[in-house]
Structure formats: structure tokens, C-alpha cells
Design a protein around this motif. Sequence first.
Motif, PDB file in Angstrom:
ATOM      1  N   PHE A 196      -8.464  -4.507   0.505  1.00 37.29           N
ATOM      2  CA  PHE A 196      -7.945  -3.143   0.465  1.00 37.29           C
ATOM      3  C   PHE A 196      -7.470  -2.698   1.839  1.00 37.29           C
ATOM      4  O   PHE A 196      -7.942  -1.718   2.396  1.00 37.29           O
ATOM      5  CB  PHE A 196      -8.998  -2.169  -0.089  1.00 37.29           C
ATOM      6  CG  PHE A 196      -9.425  -2.514  -1.474  1.00 37.29           C
ATOM      7  CD1 PHE A 196      -8.616  -2.214  -2.553  1.00 37.29           C
ATOM      8  CD2 PHE A 196     -10.608  -3.186  -1.704  1.00 37.29           C
ATOM      9  CE1 PHE A 196      -8.994  -2.553  -3.836  1.00 37.29           C
ATOM     10  CE2 PHE A 196     -10.995  -3.532  -2.982  1.00 37.29           C
ATOM     11  CZ  PHE A 196     -10.181  -3.225  -4.055  1.00 37.29           C
ATOM     12  N   ASP A 197      -6.535  -3.441   2.394  1.00 40.34           N
ATOM     13  CA  ASP A 197      -5.942  -3.089   3.681  1.00 40.34           C
ATOM     14  C   ASP A 197      -4.813  -2.092   3.431  1.00 40.34           C
ATOM     15  O   ASP A 197      -3.637  -2.382   3.604  1.00 40.34           O
ATOM     16  CB  ASP A 197      -5.420  -4.363   4.358  1.00 40.34           C
ATOM     17  CG  ASP A 197      -4.984  -4.104   5.784  1.00 40.34           C
ATOM     18  OD1 ASP A 197      -5.370  -3.054   6.333  1.00 40.34           O
ATOM     19  OD2 ASP A 197      -4.262  -4.941   6.351  1.00 40.34           O
ATOM     20  N   ALA A 221      -7.218   1.200  -6.874  1.00 40.43           N
ATOM     21  CA  ALA A 221      -6.731   1.553  -5.537  1.00 40.43           C
ATOM     22  C   ALA A 221      -5.301   2.077  -5.617  1.00 40.43           C
ATOM     23  O   ALA A 221      -4.948   3.081  -4.991  1.00 40.43           O
ATOM     24  CB  ALA A 221      -6.808   0.343  -4.613  1.00 40.43           C
ATOM     25  N   MET A 222      -4.474   1.398  -6.410  1.00 38.08           N
ATOM     26  CA  MET A 222      -3.085   1.819  -6.537  1.00 38.08           C
ATOM     27  C   MET A 222      -2.990   3.219  -7.119  1.00 38.08           C
ATOM     28  O   MET A 222      -2.221   4.071  -6.624  1.00 38.08           O
ATOM     29  CB  MET A 222      -2.320   0.835  -7.431  1.00 38.08           C
ATOM     30  CG  MET A 222      -0.879   1.222  -7.707  1.00 38.08           C
ATOM     31  SD  MET A 222       0.180   1.078  -6.269  1.00 38.08           S
ATOM     32  CE  MET A 222       0.607  -0.675  -6.383  1.00 38.08           C
ATOM     33  N   LEU A 251       1.250   4.397   2.611  1.00 46.13           N
ATOM     34  CA  LEU A 251       0.318   4.111   1.518  1.00 46.13           C
ATOM     35  C   LEU A 251       0.991   3.339   0.392  1.00 46.13           C
ATOM     36  O   LEU A 251       0.422   2.377  -0.133  1.00 46.13           O
ATOM     37  CB  LEU A 251      -0.273   5.418   0.981  1.00 46.13           C
ATOM     38  CG  LEU A 251      -1.300   6.114   1.867  1.00 46.13           C
ATOM     39  CD1 LEU A 251      -1.674   7.460   1.277  1.00 46.13           C
ATOM     40  CD2 LEU A 251      -2.544   5.258   2.065  1.00 46.13           C
ATOM     41  N   VAL A 252       2.190   3.745   0.008  1.00 46.83           N
ATOM     42  CA  VAL A 252       2.886   3.037  -1.067  1.00 46.83           C
ATOM     43  C   VAL A 252       3.190   1.605  -0.648  1.00 46.83           C
ATOM     44  O   VAL A 252       2.998   0.658  -1.419  1.00 46.83           O
ATOM     45  CB  VAL A 252       4.184   3.779  -1.465  1.00 46.83           C
ATOM     46  CG1 VAL A 252       5.034   2.918  -2.395  1.00 46.83           C
ATOM     47  CG2 VAL A 252       3.842   5.095  -2.155  1.00 46.83           C
ATOM     48  N   ARG A 264       1.916  -4.091  -1.331  1.00 50.04           N
ATOM     49  CA  ARG A 264       1.607  -5.397  -0.729  1.00 50.04           C
ATOM     50  C   ARG A 264       0.257  -5.913  -1.229  1.00 50.04           C
ATOM     51  O   ARG A 264       0.116  -7.083  -1.595  1.00 50.04           O
ATOM     52  CB  ARG A 264       1.604  -5.256   0.791  1.00 50.04           C
ATOM     53  CG  ARG A 264       1.274  -6.527   1.549  1.00 50.04           C
ATOM     54  CD  ARG A 264       1.381  -6.319   3.053  1.00 50.04           C
ATOM     55  NE  ARG A 264       0.781  -5.066   3.482  1.00 50.04           N
ATOM     56  CZ  ARG A 264      -0.525  -4.870   3.601  1.00 50.04           C
ATOM     57  NH1 ARG A 264      -1.377  -5.843   3.284  1.00 50.04           N
ATOM     58  NH2 ARG A 264      -0.993  -3.719   4.011  1.00 50.04           N
ATOM     59  N   SER A 265      -0.737  -5.035  -1.279  1.00 52.83           N
ATOM     60  CA  SER A 265      -2.064  -5.438  -1.740  1.00 52.83           C
ATOM     61  C   SER A 265      -2.050  -5.809  -3.218  1.00 52.83           C
ATOM     62  O   SER A 265      -2.655  -6.815  -3.624  1.00 52.83           O
ATOM     63  CB  SER A 265      -3.057  -4.290  -1.489  1.00 52.83           C
ATOM     64  OG  SER A 265      -4.357  -4.648  -1.884  1.00 52.83           O
ATOM     65  N   PHE A 266      -1.371  -5.008  -4.036  1.00 55.01           N
ATOM     66  CA  PHE A 266      -1.319  -5.266  -5.478  1.00 55.01           C
ATOM     67  C   PHE A 266      -0.607  -6.582  -5.770  1.00 55.01           C
ATOM     68  O   PHE A 266      -1.000  -7.320  -6.684  1.00 55.01           O
ATOM     69  CB  PHE A 266      -0.599  -4.103  -6.170  1.00 55.01           C
ATOM     70  CG  PHE A 266      -0.858  -4.022  -7.652  1.00 55.01           C
ATOM     71  CD1 PHE A 266      -1.993  -3.422  -8.143  1.00 55.01           C
ATOM     72  CD2 PHE A 266       0.057  -4.548  -8.556  1.00 55.01           C
ATOM     73  CE1 PHE A 266      -2.232  -3.335  -9.510  1.00 55.01           C
ATOM     74  CE2 PHE A 266      -0.172  -4.474  -9.913  1.00 55.01           C
ATOM     75  CZ  PHE A 266      -1.317  -3.866 -10.397  1.00 55.01           C
TER      76      PHE A 266
END
Length: 494
Positions: free
Chosen positions: A40-41, A341-342, A384-385, A390-392
Amino acid sequence: MSTQEQHGGGTRTERDTMGTVEVPADRYWGAQTQRSLEHFDIGRDTFVWGRAVVRGLGLLKKSAALANAELGLLPQEVAAAVVQAADEVARGELDDHFPLVVFQTGSGTQSNMNANEVVANRAIEILGGELGSKEPVHPNDHVNRSQSSNDTFPTAVHVSVALELAERLHPAVDALCAALDAKAEELGDVVKVGRTHLQDATPVTLGQEIGAWAGQLREAQEDVRHAGDRVLALAIGGTAVGTGLNSPAQFGPKVAEHLAAETGLAFRQADNLFVQLAAHDGLVAVSSALRTLAGGLMKLANDVRWLASGPRTGIGELRIPENEPGSSIMPGKVNPTQSEAMTMVVTRVFGNDATVGFAGTQGNFQLNVFTPVMAHAVLESVRLVADACRSFTAHCVLGLEADRARIAEHLEADLMLVTALAPHIGYDAAAAIAKQAHRDGSTLREAALASGAVGEADYDRWVDPEAMTRPDCPHPEAMTRPDCPHPEAMTRPD
């Protein structure tokens, strides 16, 4: 964020139910906290406006010095020192010298003067002078020459937003869409139950379903690109109220030219400088487009967690990556954490947009004095988006798998396959078959044959789930691919 990035020292090995994890040796946290840091960066630097806006101020002060020098308004030696100092500001080498918070005067005067003072003192140092002497470089007379906070701060904000969109947001969204396209191609042959109103509907392919997620995001991204073009128009040259007092007419266009050369973005002086000072509708437009993009991300994240729900008592048609243990009390539980998180990011973006939208209405006469908070909200949403995409991509989309057995089981039980019978036996007869099957708990095939309205051979010919996903495509095998040459066929069941 890697363990090495979190802490430059050694690590220790900790273990949880998913295996071993390296944790910084001098930290009290353990394996599951470490997994969260790695997965969760997102928005870790929550005060994101600082670096982005300071970079924008540095680029602006450099461009202004170059323009003033060309116009004969700065001695070459002073201009060269200012350019060098402003370059260091833009690169982040002097970030420790920018301590101000968002909530200051609404014109950003304090941040503009912070930049003027830092650049001036660093230029004095470069030229061998005494810090604080204002000789041979003055923060107002030299660094702020031909400028006012009322035009420089909005200009720096526009520069920072445009760069964040180009360098951070669009690459992250492009990568997510590309990953979804690849997954749609990989799973394009999987025919599954469609769902409308959260109820069973006629079949679709998994490729069509995933491809729709990518398509929605791309359309929203185009809105962001279009809105982003508006922040390429700069207020520079308008000075205090838009008239350009104390600024040569050539100054604003020259600054924009230097900014364009420095960044590769098509910056230009705005046609109407009064508008750029009194309103910040470019920022409002970007924020609104980000809200639309965030809505698409909410749809994606929610669909994924619904389809992966269970895994045994929910829909369970998708398998998501097992990134970390999901419960402190229930052993073996895995949760849709990337979706969670998203969706939290999306709610924050919606909140930021509410702030920007309201602040954008607060222009009085020749100046809107809500610029800093608007900048903070827009830049946080961009960051944030981008981080969430990127994380998703990395921790969810790339590892998505189809549970083909579960999908086939659901498809076999789908009573809405009866839709294929309606053109042959009529709507009412088809509805009666579906309702009878539901009451009896029988299969649709069993109920259809028992009704006497359909023969065995006809049923098998007419009720073909795969064919139902491509009713009139002349190349049916292509319909499971994102690059189908006949996409319009998907929208025309007749």
C-alpha cells in the motif's frame, strides 16, 4: 516501498502465516505491518503539494530570470546566479528551506516570497555575498522582477499540476488499462453469467467484462487530458490585478516559452489574464475530471471484489492475489484489500473535488484567494489516483485468475439463458419456463423440455451461451478479444 527504502540499516526475518518477511532491524513492527507497507505505497507523502509546488516555483523563477535577462532587466551575473539557485529549488535540493503549510494567505504570497528569499539567498551565496544582505541579489527587485504573487503562484500551481498529470497520473492509468487489456485477452474465451440489477442476466465473456473496465477508464482519462490542457494557460504577466503593471508585455510570453522548453509541455500565456487571477476554473475542470476517473476506478474495484467474494459462499468467479493475511482472528482469511484501498482513495478524491468546486466559486473582483487549498486538493487527488492505480495493477490485476469451474457452474444454473428461446416460442412461454425451473429447482433445459414447447434438438441449437455473447458478429471468435474488428455487434442482440 521497499524495506531498504524505509530504513537504510539492517533487517531481521519475521514470519507470518504466508511466509517470511524482512523487517527493518530497529523497528518494533512485524511481518504483517511490513506487508502493508509494501502493498500500500499510496499517498505516503500526504503533504504532496509541497514538493510539487516548490518544483513549479523553482521552474518559474528560473524562467522568469531568463526572460528578465533577455529583456535587459537583470544583470547577466545576477540572472545566472538566480537561474542556478532556482534550478536547485526545482530539483528538490533545497526542500528543507520551504517549511510553509497550505493554510496561508489565499494568494500564496507567503510561498512566493519563500521562493524569492530562498533563491535570492542561495544566489547571494553563489556570488560570494552575505546571507540576508539582499546584495547583490534582492528577493523582490531581482527574483520577483516583473511579477506579483497574484500571477506567479497560480502559474506555479498550473505548472505543478500539468507535470504531475504528465509524469505521474497518465503513466499509471495507461499501465492499469494495459494490464486490464492483457487480462481481457488472456480470459477472453471464458463465457460467464452477465449481471444487471445484481441479478442474473444473459451471458458475457470475461474478456468483454474486463475490457469494459479498461474502456471506462480510458474515456475518463481522455476527460482528464482535455481538462489538463486548460492548466497549460498561465497567469504570468498579469501581475497584481491582470493589467500587467510593472511587467513588460513580452515578459509573460517569454516565461511561458522557457517553461515549455524546460518541461516539454505546451505552456503559453493565457489569452485573458484577468480570468486567470479572478478564477481558477482550470483547476476546477481538472478536479472534476479526476472525480469522473475516480468513479470508474470505484466501479472496477467494486466489481473485482464482488466477483471475488467468498471464496466459497460468495460469487467466487475471480481469484485475487493473496497479498497478506486478512484477519487477526480468522486464520487463513484473505480480503480484497487492494479494492478497499482503491475505494477509500476514491472517496478522498470526491471530497477533494467538493473542496475545489466550492473554492472555485470564491473569486471576488480581481482575485480568487483560495489558490493554496485548491492546489493541495488537486495535487493530492492526482497523487492518490496515480499511486492507487499503480498499486492495484501490481498487486491485484496482474494476479487475477478465473475460477472456470465456478463460472461454468453459475452459467449452467443461469435461468436467463431462456432469453435465447424467446424469439422462437415467444416471451410469455419462455418466461413460464424460467419461472417453472426456478420453482422446481430444475435446470432450464429440464423445464423447457418438460413444457413441451421446445424439443431437445432445438433447445441445444438455440441455447448456446457462447453464441449469445456475439449475436451477429461475422467473426465470432473475435468477440472475445479486445481488438474485435466488429465491436458494434456486442450492442446489437438482434
